[in-house]
Design a protein around this motif. Structure first.
Motif, PDB file in Angstrom:
ATOM      1  N   LYS A 526       0.824  -1.200   0.000  1.00  0.00           N
ATOM      2  CA  LYS A 526       0.000   0.000   0.000  1.00  0.00           C
ATOM      3  C   LYS A 526       0.866   1.261   0.000  1.00  0.00           C
ATOM      4  O   LYS A 526       0.558   2.245  -0.677  1.00  0.00           O
ATOM      5  CB  LYS A 526      -0.941  -0.013   1.207  1.00  0.00           C
ATOM      6  CG  LYS A 526      -1.959  -1.151   1.183  1.00  0.00           C
ATOM      7  CD  LYS A 526      -2.844  -1.136   2.407  1.00  0.00           C
ATOM      8  CE  LYS A 526      -3.731  -2.388   2.470  1.00  0.00           C
ATOM      9  NZ  LYS A 526      -4.664  -2.473   1.343  1.00  0.00           N
ATOM     10  N   LYS A 527       1.932   1.232   0.777  1.00  0.00           N
ATOM     11  CA  LYS A 527       2.828   2.385   0.818  1.00  0.00           C
ATOM     12  C   LYS A 527       3.484   2.613  -0.548  1.00  0.00           C
ATOM     13  O   LYS A 527       3.606   3.741  -1.004  1.00  0.00           O
ATOM     14  CB  LYS A 527       3.898   2.174   1.888  1.00  0.00           C
ATOM     15  CG  LYS A 527       3.417   2.402   3.310  1.00  0.00           C
ATOM     16  CD  LYS A 527       4.541   2.134   4.303  1.00  0.00           C
ATOM     17  CE  LYS A 527       4.103   2.469   5.724  1.00  0.00           C
ATOM     18  NZ  LYS A 527       3.996   3.909   5.962  1.00  0.00           N
ATOM     19  N   ASN A 528       3.918   1.526  -1.186  1.00  0.00           N
ATOM     20  CA  ASN A 528       4.535   1.663  -2.500  1.00  0.00           C
ATOM     21  C   ASN A 528       3.558   2.217  -3.526  1.00  0.00           C
ATOM     22  O   ASN A 528       3.925   3.035  -4.370  1.00  0.00           O
ATOM     23  CB  ASN A 528       5.066   0.312  -2.977  1.00  0.00           C
ATOM     24  CG  ASN A 528       6.314  -0.124  -2.240  1.00  0.00           C
ATOM     25  OD1 ASN A 528       6.879   0.640  -1.466  1.00  0.00           O
ATOM     26  ND2 ASN A 528       6.731  -1.346  -2.457  1.00  0.00           N
ATOM     27  N   ALA A 529       2.317   1.748  -3.466  1.00  0.00           N
ATOM     28  CA  ALA A 529       1.301   2.228  -4.397  1.00  0.00           C
ATOM     29  C   ALA A 529       1.038   3.715  -4.190  1.00  0.00           C
ATOM     30  O   ALA A 529       0.924   4.489  -5.150  1.00  0.00           O
ATOM     31  CB  ALA A 529       0.016   1.423  -4.224  1.00  0.00           C
ATOM     32  N   MET A 530       0.945   4.134  -2.931  1.00  0.00           N
ATOM     33  CA  MET A 530       0.732   5.558  -2.654  1.00  0.00           C
ATOM     34  C   MET A 530       1.946   6.382  -3.066  1.00  0.00           C
ATOM     35  O   MET A 530       1.815   7.516  -3.524  1.00  0.00           O
ATOM     36  CB  MET A 530       0.401   5.760  -1.171  1.00  0.00           C
ATOM     37  CG  MET A 530      -1.003   5.317  -0.811  1.00  0.00           C
ATOM     38  SD  MET A 530      -1.534   5.808   0.852  1.00  0.00           S
ATOM     39  CE  MET A 530      -0.769   4.533   1.813  1.00  0.00           C
ATOM     40  N   ALA A 531       3.130   5.804  -2.907  1.00  0.00           N
ATOM     41  CA  ALA A 531       4.342   6.502  -3.340  1.00  0.00           C
ATOM     42  C   ALA A 531       4.310   6.735  -4.839  1.00  0.00           C
ATOM     43  O   ALA A 531       4.643   7.819  -5.327  1.00  0.00           O
ATOM     44  CB  ALA A 531       5.581   5.687  -2.958  1.00  0.00           C
ATOM     45  N   ALA A 532       3.922   5.706  -5.591  1.00  0.00           N
ATOM     46  CA  ALA A 532       3.868   5.825  -7.041  1.00  0.00           C
ATOM     47  C   ALA A 532       2.830   6.858  -7.469  1.00  0.00           C
ATOM     48  O   ALA A 532       3.073   7.664  -8.379  1.00  0.00           O
ATOM     49  CB  ALA A 532       3.554   4.463  -7.659  1.00  0.00           C
ATOM     50  N   ILE A 533       1.674   6.854  -6.822  1.00  0.00           N
ATOM     51  CA  ILE A 533       0.638   7.839  -7.149  1.00  0.00           C
ATOM     52  C   ILE A 533       1.132   9.240  -6.838  1.00  0.00           C
ATOM     53  O   ILE A 533       0.919  10.183  -7.619  1.00  0.00           O
ATOM     54  CB  ILE A 533      -0.658   7.523  -6.375  1.00  0.00           C
ATOM     55  CG1 ILE A 533      -1.300   6.253  -6.937  1.00  0.00           C
ATOM     56  CG2 ILE A 533      -1.635   8.695  -6.439  1.00  0.00           C
ATOM     57  CD1 ILE A 533      -2.508   5.771  -6.175  1.00  0.00           C
ATOM     58  N   PHE A 534       1.799   9.401  -5.715  1.00  0.00           N
ATOM     59  CA  PHE A 534       2.352  10.706  -5.352  1.00  0.00           C
ATOM     60  C   PHE A 534       3.334  11.186  -6.429  1.00  0.00           C
ATOM     61  O   PHE A 534       3.345  12.354  -6.804  1.00  0.00           O
ATOM     62  CB  PHE A 534       3.054  10.616  -4.003  1.00  0.00           C
ATOM     63  CG  PHE A 534       3.566  11.931  -3.489  1.00  0.00           C
ATOM     64  CD1 PHE A 534       2.713  12.840  -2.898  1.00  0.00           C
ATOM     65  CD2 PHE A 534       4.902  12.260  -3.596  1.00  0.00           C
ATOM     66  CE1 PHE A 534       3.177  14.051  -2.415  1.00  0.00           C
ATOM     67  CE2 PHE A 534       5.388  13.469  -3.124  1.00  0.00           C
ATOM     68  CZ  PHE A 534       4.513  14.369  -2.531  1.00  0.00           C
ATOM     69  N   GLY A 535       4.168  10.261  -6.938  1.00  0.00           N
ATOM     70  CA  GLY A 535       5.100  10.630  -7.995  1.00  0.00           C
ATOM     71  C   GLY A 535       4.390  11.030  -9.270  1.00  0.00           C
ATOM     72  O   GLY A 535       4.783  11.992  -9.940  1.00  0.00           O
ATOM     73  N   LEU A 536       3.329  10.314  -9.619  1.00  0.00           N
ATOM     74  CA  LEU A 536       2.579  10.644 -10.833  1.00  0.00           C
ATOM     75  C   LEU A 536       1.884  11.989 -10.726  1.00  0.00           C
ATOM     76  O   LEU A 536       1.709  12.696 -11.733  1.00  0.00           O
ATOM     77  CB  LEU A 536       1.540   9.548 -11.115  1.00  0.00           C
ATOM     78  CG  LEU A 536       2.099   8.165 -11.489  1.00  0.00           C
ATOM     79  CD1 LEU A 536       0.975   7.148 -11.602  1.00  0.00           C
ATOM     80  CD2 LEU A 536       2.887   8.238 -12.785  1.00  0.00           C
ATOM     81  N   LEU A 537       1.494  12.373  -9.528  1.00  0.00           N
ATOM     82  CA  LEU A 537       0.784  13.635  -9.340  1.00  0.00           C
ATOM     83  C   LEU A 537       1.689  14.850  -9.527  1.00  0.00           C
ATOM     84  O   LEU A 537       1.200  15.983  -9.592  1.00  0.00           O
ATOM     85  CB  LEU A 537       0.147  13.680  -7.948  1.00  0.00           C
ATOM     86  CG  LEU A 537      -1.051  12.744  -7.729  1.00  0.00           C
ATOM     87  CD1 LEU A 537      -1.519  12.804  -6.288  1.00  0.00           C
ATOM     88  CD2 LEU A 537      -2.188  13.081  -8.682  1.00  0.00           C
ATOM     89  N   LEU A 538       2.996  14.627  -9.629  1.00  0.00           N
ATOM     90  CA  LEU A 538       3.896  15.748  -9.906  1.00  0.00           C
ATOM     91  C   LEU A 538       3.673  16.303 -11.310  1.00  0.00           C
ATOM     92  O   LEU A 538       4.132  17.391 -11.625  1.00  0.00           O
ATOM     93  CB  LEU A 538       5.355  15.305  -9.730  1.00  0.00           C
ATOM     94  CG  LEU A 538       5.745  14.907  -8.304  1.00  0.00           C
ATOM     95  CD1 LEU A 538       7.178  14.402  -8.267  1.00  0.00           C
ATOM     96  CD2 LEU A 538       5.571  16.067  -7.349  1.00  0.00           C
TER      97      LEU A 538
END
Length: 695
Positions: A526-538
């Protein structure tokens, strides 16, 4: 009191011993000597891969001293000053002997101990001489102990004075063979495997597990080395590490089960907020200065450096990339805003002052040790071997090759570069469709490590690997494979054009959200998925795509569950990012998240969490003021929390808190009239100024 015999943080062959205090009780001193001597005699049952002859002589001498100490303990003689001095000196020397023997049997240190044979022999020689000196001041005639014991001690004293401990012929020959092997590699000539196997057999390294222990030990030694103090030691360690990696990958075909395979926590990656603590510190350091990057920029080769360091490099007349050696097409420096944001958030979460990060921090970074010439060539030969196995090997051999790459690329930039160049990523991408769960996991994990390198990111995309990684994300045979795939997407999203590409592939965003929603999923996933989404939101256009996939209700479910508190900061970071746009703010309000966020603002113990809450509340006030401001103005405790953040938070968070306070004060002073509510257009200008000022 007596000091501890063995400090737990003592590095190998860094002998630390504590001399007894002058006022120590003679009873305690003798008891301590008995304990030390008995521990040393127990080393007879331990395996010494080298220094066998020296060790036998040392233990024999200590056995005689043990008899002497037992006589003293049993007969309680008169403790004269000379006796106390002698026993104190013996205690001092025997402590060092014990440390040295312990090092000679250290797990994983067999090759290193062999190569330090001359140093170890010298150390033992000095210690035996100190034992002889301690016995020389001893007046045995004044002691009321057994005559036979006196004769043994006198004989020991004479032997110790004449002792000439030296490296055995067999150890010397083994060292010369290792040096020959390293020279072969350095001269780009692959040595005969039979020669290497003879060394391994001599040291008792008989399988993959034994070899892997040697690799781990050498990696730890290099990681903990002080470059300035150990310039001569590091090339040796680097060469030995390269040799053991080669042996692990080439000599030992069988991947023995030591209970550690496919179960590493390495898939834990970084995300927003507290998840950033999982990032490898090397990703934040400038390869030139080895310090945390304050202003990261990317050059034409795709490598990232701190602006001050690379500018100094270019002004010195260098027109090549410091890391890759490639000629620069131009000297343009492109700001790496994504990495800068992550570094600043990392510093904020860990209480690190940006103004003071110029100093090296042991907690944040570890010294980069560039491989020695022998190690570089060894890794090249190993990479070529693994490339052949990935292409032409059996399924078992392909799995092992993928696992070796997974280990080699774990924390070494040079290894990643060589493996990308020699092995390429295409064979690893092919393994993602394997029917074997372990093979798929090893392949995606190896790709994760390669995705940390700019060349690896480029190769993955150009070889069409994105859709394969997404397929593992959504349908991997193991949950570990799915969470590693999410982490790989996070690293790919560090490049702006890839961020756009991933965002336009709806399966990626859907897969990440599915991983967050998975009730049987792990915290790491879950943390990795949220990390990836956070990166995409840049990339701003990805905001709408993420919202359309229904991320807000998913995050609300996470933060509303008390048992899911580990995800709070990560979820709030994403909400803060999405809330910057009007449709994001509206979606947040529709989930009834406002009371929760207000509660977190008042009680959140994490500074990063409170700062994200302020960002969300400010965005809600700007975009949905008529609904939010009246509610916030009725909560007096909110103002107190905001004032606390002004003094305790980062400069950027303080500005946001101050803006929110001013908005609430204006609303109250105007008598709660709608004309006092903030105008999105006017607030937008103020927010932009504040955001730019805080960067």
């Amino acid at each position: 009191m007596l000091g501890k015999f063995e400090p737990y943080d003592r590095r190998i062959l860094k002998i630390l011993a504590v001399r007894p205090c002058e006022s120590i009780s003679t009873t305690i001193l003798v008891t301590s000597l008995l304990t030390l001597a008995r521990e040393i005699t127990n080393f007879k049952s331990k395996l010494f891969s080298s220094q066998k002859k020296i060790v036998r002589e040392i233990i024999r001498q200590i056995e005689i001293l043990l008899i002497f100490f037992e006589e003293i303990h049993d007969h309680h003689p008169t403790f004269t000053n000379s006796l106390i001095l002698s026993l104190s000196e013996l205690h001092f020397s025997i402590q060092k002997i014990r440390c040295l023997l312990k090092d000679c049997t250290r797990e994983g240190a067999r090759l290193y101990i062999l190569m330090k044979s001359q140093f170890i022999a010298n150390q033992f020689r000095v210690l035996v001489s100190s034992v002889a000196a301690a016995l020389d001041i001893l007046d045995l005639n004044s002691l009321e102990i057994c005559k036979e014991v006196k004769e043994l001690v006198l004989l020991l004293a004479k032997q110790a004075q004449k002792s000439n401990l030296h490296v055995s012929i067999s150890d010397q020959c083994a060292m010369e063979r290792v040096i020959l092997i390293l020279n072969h590699f350095e001269n780009q000539f692959e040595p005969e495997k039979g020669l290497i196997k003879r060394i391994l057999n001599y040291l008792g390294i008989h399988n993959w597990v034994d070899c892997n222990k040697e690799v781990k030990f050498l990696e730890d030694e290099i990681r903990n080395s002080n470059v300035e103090e150990e310039e001569r030691e590091i090339p040796l360690l680097s060469g030995l590490l390269g040799l053991m990696c080669y042996c692990r990958g080439v000599i030992f075909d069988t991947l023995d089960d030591d209970g550690d395979h496919n179960s590493e926590s390495e898939s834990k990656l970084a995300g927003a907020g507290e998840v950033l603590s999982y990032l490898n510190p090397e990703d934040f350091r400038c390869p030139i200065s080895l310090e945390l990057m304050i202003n990261p920029v990317t050059i034409s080769t795709g490598q990232t450096y701190d602006r001050a360091s690379i500018q100094k490099w270019l002004k010195s007349g260098n027109l090549i990339c410091p890391k890759t050696g490639e000629k620069l097409e131009n000297t343009e420096l492109v700001p790496n805003s994504a990495l800068k944001k992550l570094i600043h958030q990392f510093c904020c979460d860990n209480g690190i002052s940006i103004s003071k990060i110029g100093r090296k921090s042991k907690e944040l970074s570890r010294t980069i040790i560039f491989p020695s010439p022998a190690s570089r060539e060894t890794i090249k030969f190993l990479a070529e071997f693994l490339a052949g196995r990935l292409t032409y090997g059996t399924d078992v051999q392909k799995n092992k090759a993928a696992y070796e790459i997974r280990l080699l690329t774990k924390s070494n930039i040079y290894n990643r570069s060589i493996l990308i160049e020699v092995v390429n990523v295409a064979p690893l991408l092919d393994l993602l469709t394997s029917n074997d769960p372990n093979t798929q996991e090893n392949a995606i994990s190896a790709l994760l490590k390669l995705a940390k390198h700019s060349k690896g990111q480029k190769s993955i995309i150009e070889e069409g690997g994105l859709m394969l990684i997404i397929s593992v994300l959504r349908g991997g045979m193991k949950i570990e494979s799915r969470q590693i795939a999410a982490a790989t997407i996070f690293y790919l999203s560090a490049v702006e054009k890839y961020r756009k590409l991933i965002g336009s592939t709806r399966q990626a965003i859907t897969g990440l959200i599915e991983l967050i929603k998975d009730k049987d999923g792990t915290m790491c996933g879950k943390k990795n998925a949220m990390a990836a989404i956070f990166g995409l939101l840049l990339y701003h256009r990805n905001h709408d795509r993420v919202l359309e996939e229904g991320i807000i209700p998913v995050l609300f479910d996470l933060i509303s569950c008390v048992e899911r508190s580990d995800f709070l900061v990560d979820a709030l970071a994403i909400l803060a990012c999405l809330g910057e746009k009007i449709n994001g703010s509206i979606a947040i309000l529709q989930t009834s998240a406002l009371p929760l966020i207000m509660g977190f603002m008042k009680s959140f113990i994490s500074k990063a969490g409170r700062e994200y809450c302020v960002s969300i509340l400010l965005s809600l006030c700007i975009n949905c003021g008529t609904e939010v401001v009246p509610i916030l103005s009725k909560e007096p405790s909110i103002i107190a929390s905001l004032y606390a953040l002004i003094t305790e938070g980062s400069s950027h968070a303080s500005k946001k808190a101050l803006m929110l306070i001013n908005m609430l004060h204006k609303f109250r002073e105007s008598g709660s009239s709608s004309s006092a509510l903030p105008s999105p257009s006017s607030i937008h200008k103020e927010t932009c100024f504040s955001s730019n000022f805080g960067k």
